[in-house]
Design an enzyme around this catalytic site. Structure first.
Site, mmCIF file in Angstrom:
data_model
loop_
_atom_site.group_PDB
_atom_site.id
_atom_site.type_symbol
_atom_site.label_atom_id
_atom_site.label_comp_id
_atom_site.label_asym_id
_atom_site.label_seq_id
_atom_site.Cartn_x
_atom_site.Cartn_y
_atom_site.Cartn_z
ATOM 1 N N GLU A 1 31.703 20.240 -3.881
ATOM 2 C CA GLU A 1 32.088 19.188 -2.948
ATOM 3 C C GLU A 1 31.996 17.821 -3.626
ATOM 4 O O GLU A 1 30.901 17.229 -3.686
ATOM 5 C CB GLU A 1 31.163 19.196 -1.728
ATOM 6 C CG GLU A 1 31.190 20.492 -0.953
ATOM 7 C CD GLU A 1 30.710 20.298 0.487
ATOM 8 O OE1 GLU A 1 31.470 20.594 1.399
ATOM 9 O OE2 GLU A 1 29.576 19.821 0.660
ATOM 10 N N ASN B 1 30.529 23.323 8.522
ATOM 11 C CA ASN B 1 29.296 22.537 8.444
ATOM 12 C C ASN B 1 29.387 21.455 9.517
ATOM 13 O O ASN B 1 30.049 20.447 9.324
ATOM 14 C CB ASN B 1 29.167 21.916 7.046
ATOM 15 C CG ASN B 1 27.970 20.983 6.937
ATOM 16 O OD1 ASN B 1 27.109 20.966 7.822
ATOM 17 N ND2 ASN B 1 27.911 20.216 5.870
ATOM 18 N N TRP B 2 28.715 21.709 10.621
ATOM 19 C CA TRP B 2 28.827 20.783 11.757
ATOM 20 C C TRP B 2 28.018 19.496 11.558
ATOM 21 O O TRP B 2 28.163 18.557 12.339
ATOM 22 C CB TRP B 2 28.355 21.466 13.049
ATOM 23 C CG TRP B 2 29.336 22.441 13.618
ATOM 24 C CD1 TRP B 2 30.604 22.704 13.175
ATOM 25 C CD2 TRP B 2 29.147 23.273 14.765
ATOM 26 N NE1 TRP B 2 31.203 23.652 13.967
ATOM 27 C CE2 TRP B 2 30.319 24.014 14.955
ATOM 28 C CE3 TRP B 2 28.088 23.468 15.650
ATOM 29 C CZ2 TRP B 2 30.477 24.934 15.992
ATOM 30 C CZ3 TRP B 2 28.230 24.384 16.682
ATOM 31 C CH2 TRP B 2 29.417 25.100 16.855
ATOM 32 N N LYS B 3 27.133 19.505 10.591
ATOM 33 C CA LYS B 3 26.264 18.340 10.367
ATOM 34 C C LYS B 3 25.547 17.970 11.681
ATOM 35 O O LYS B 3 25.227 18.856 12.461
ATOM 36 C CB LYS B 3 27.077 17.181 9.792
ATOM 37 C CG LYS B 3 27.925 17.631 8.589
ATOM 38 C CD LYS B 3 28.593 16.524 7.849
ATOM 39 C CE LYS B 3 29.439 17.115 6.735
ATOM 40 N NZ LYS B 3 30.023 16.103 5.860
ATOM 41 N N GLU C 1 24.705 15.070 1.195
ATOM 42 C CA GLU C 1 24.047 14.188 2.176
ATOM 43 C C GLU C 1 22.534 14.350 2.117
ATOM 44 O O GLU C 1 21.787 13.392 2.301
ATOM 45 C CB GLU C 1 24.610 14.468 3.582
ATOM 46 C CG GLU C 1 26.018 13.890 3.722
ATOM 47 C CD GLU C 1 26.916 14.622 4.697
ATOM 48 O OE1 GLU C 1 26.420 15.390 5.537
ATOM 49 O OE2 GLU C 1 28.148 14.432 4.591
ATOM 50 N N SER D 1 37.117 17.091 2.858
ATOM 51 C CA SER D 1 38.354 16.765 3.581
ATOM 52 C C SER D 1 39.381 17.900 3.589
ATOM 53 O O SER D 1 40.582 17.663 3.490
ATOM 54 C CB SER D 1 38.987 15.489 3.012
ATOM 55 O OG SER D 1 38.123 14.385 3.225
ATOM 56 N N GLY E 1 34.451 13.692 3.936
ATOM 57 C CA GLY E 1 34.673 12.809 5.083
ATOM 58 C C GLY E 1 35.629 11.671 4.798
ATOM 59 O O GLY E 1 35.749 10.740 5.590
ATOM 60 N N HIS F 1 23.299 20.047 -0.220
ATOM 61 C CA HIS F 1 24.433 19.243 0.240
ATOM 62 C C HIS F 1 24.225 17.786 -0.210
ATOM 63 O O HIS F 1 23.098 17.279 -0.198
ATOM 64 C CB HIS F 1 24.560 19.324 1.761
ATOM 65 C CG HIS F 1 25.848 18.742 2.251
ATOM 66 N ND1 HIS F 1 26.039 17.383 2.364
ATOM 67 C CD2 HIS F 1 27.018 19.316 2.602
ATOM 68 C CE1 HIS F 1 27.279 17.155 2.780
ATOM 69 N NE2 HIS F 1 27.892 18.321 2.936
ATOM 70 N N GLY G 1 33.707 20.192 7.067
ATOM 71 C CA GLY G 1 32.981 19.348 7.997
ATOM 72 C C GLY G 1 33.854 18.960 9.180
ATOM 73 O O GLY G 1 33.965 19.678 10.171
ATOM 74 N N GLY G 2 34.510 17.821 9.060
ATOM 75 C CA GLY G 2 35.265 17.240 10.172
ATOM 76 C C GLY G 2 36.220 18.199 10.863
ATOM 77 O O GLY G 2 36.241 18.291 12.100
HETATM 78 P P1 PGA Z 1 34.389 17.125 5.366
HETATM 79 O O1 PGA Z 1 32.878 17.581 5.021
HETATM 80 O O2 PGA Z 1 35.193 18.392 5.507
HETATM 81 O O3 PGA Z 1 34.275 16.353 6.651
HETATM 82 O O4 PGA Z 1 34.854 16.295 4.213
HETATM 83 C C1 PGA Z 1 32.612 18.628 4.141
HETATM 84 C C2 PGA Z 1 31.145 18.793 3.906
HETATM 85 O O5 PGA Z 1 30.422 17.772 3.830
HETATM 86 O O6 PGA Z 1 30.646 19.911 3.813
#
Ligand code: PGA
Length: 247
Positions: free
Chosen positions: A163, A9-11, A93, A208, A169, A91, A229-230
């Site tokens: 999640e 998930n590159w956001k 966010e 994470s 993050g 998600h 994500g990251g």
């Molecule tokens: P993260 O993000 O791996 O940076 O914690 C995961 C996500 O929001 O899908």
């Protein structure tokens, strides 16, 4: 055999030149596997860049209407017309920053079901809910709401991603006991709602995940992969996760 999924998930990250380099570097790793499906959820402007690759590209968001006066939105039929194969829904966010509530999310789920379009449904509790020991009830209620109206014959469209918001993050993932407890509760819920076939629904962990904790997380029962994500922004780091899952 249970399907495993590693999803990036590159956001709202990466510029065009970085995307080009990511695709080139990652493609060279030749991640071919009968059991692990690798997916990338890039910013919408980069979705077409995956057309010439063997990678599954999915959208980070979708609107539930098919077409019309919805400035700034994209529909399933539009996404499908450029080869997009799935979408992220719910998600945290989107829920928190863009105020998407369960009703809105279930409309998106219904649109996916109507169009036979695969989706990853994200769920997860905030830290206060966990501290109050309400996390299991909260997540199961979230799923119950979001999957309202779905039937067992539509299960092949569904992937669930657990999640915990406090781990996203944060650099620190949930621990094994927390992940196992929640993933088991999700599996039990899915089976009670849909029957035995729900044993096949992939349940991903997100929050994470990195090369240091992936092997342990992937060894948890009912963990069928990760939404990352990251650590997915760097193709080599993402490849390390693929290696950890492809065992
Ligand atoms: P993260 O993000 O791996 O940076 O914690 C995961 C996500 O929001 O899908």
């Amino acid at each position: 055999m249970q399907k495993k999924i590693l999803a990036a998930n590159w956001k709202m990250n990466l510029l065009q030149t970085e995307v080009n380099a990511w695709i080139q570097t990652f493609s060279a790793f030749k991640c071919l596997s009968d059991t692990v499906e690798t997916r990338v959820y890039p910013g919408a402007i980069y979705l077409k860049d995956f057309q010439a690759t063997a990678l599954h590209a999915g959208a980070q968001n979708v609107y539930f209407e098919k077409q019309g006066a919805y400035t700034g939105e994209l529909s399933i039929v539009q996404l499908r017309s450029i080869g997009v194969q799935s979408v992220l829904i719910g998600h945290s966010e989107r829920r928190q920053l863009f105020l998407e509530d369960n009703k809105f999310i279930s409309q998106k789920v219904k649109a996916c079901l109507q169009h036979d379009f695969p989706f990853i449904l994200c769920c997860g509790e905030d830290i206060q809910t966990r501290n109050e020991a309400q996390h299991l009830d909260f997540v199961i209620e979230q799923l119950g709401n979001n999957l309202d109206g779905m039937t067992a014959d539509q299960l092949d469209l569904l992937v669930v991603a657990y999640e915990p918001i406090w781990a996203i993050g944060a650099g620190l993932s949930a621990n094994m006991a927390q992940i196992s407890e929640m993933h088991e509760a999700i599996r039990v819920f899915l089976q009670s709602k849909f029957g035995a076939a729900a044993a096949e629904v992939p349940i991903l962990y997100g929050g994470s995940v990195n090369s240091g904790n992936a092997t342990e997380i992937f060894s948890c029962p009912n963990v069928d992969g990760a939404l990352v994500g990251g650590a997915a922004l760097d193709p080599s780091a993402f490849y390390q996760l693929w290696q950890a899952l492809n065992v």
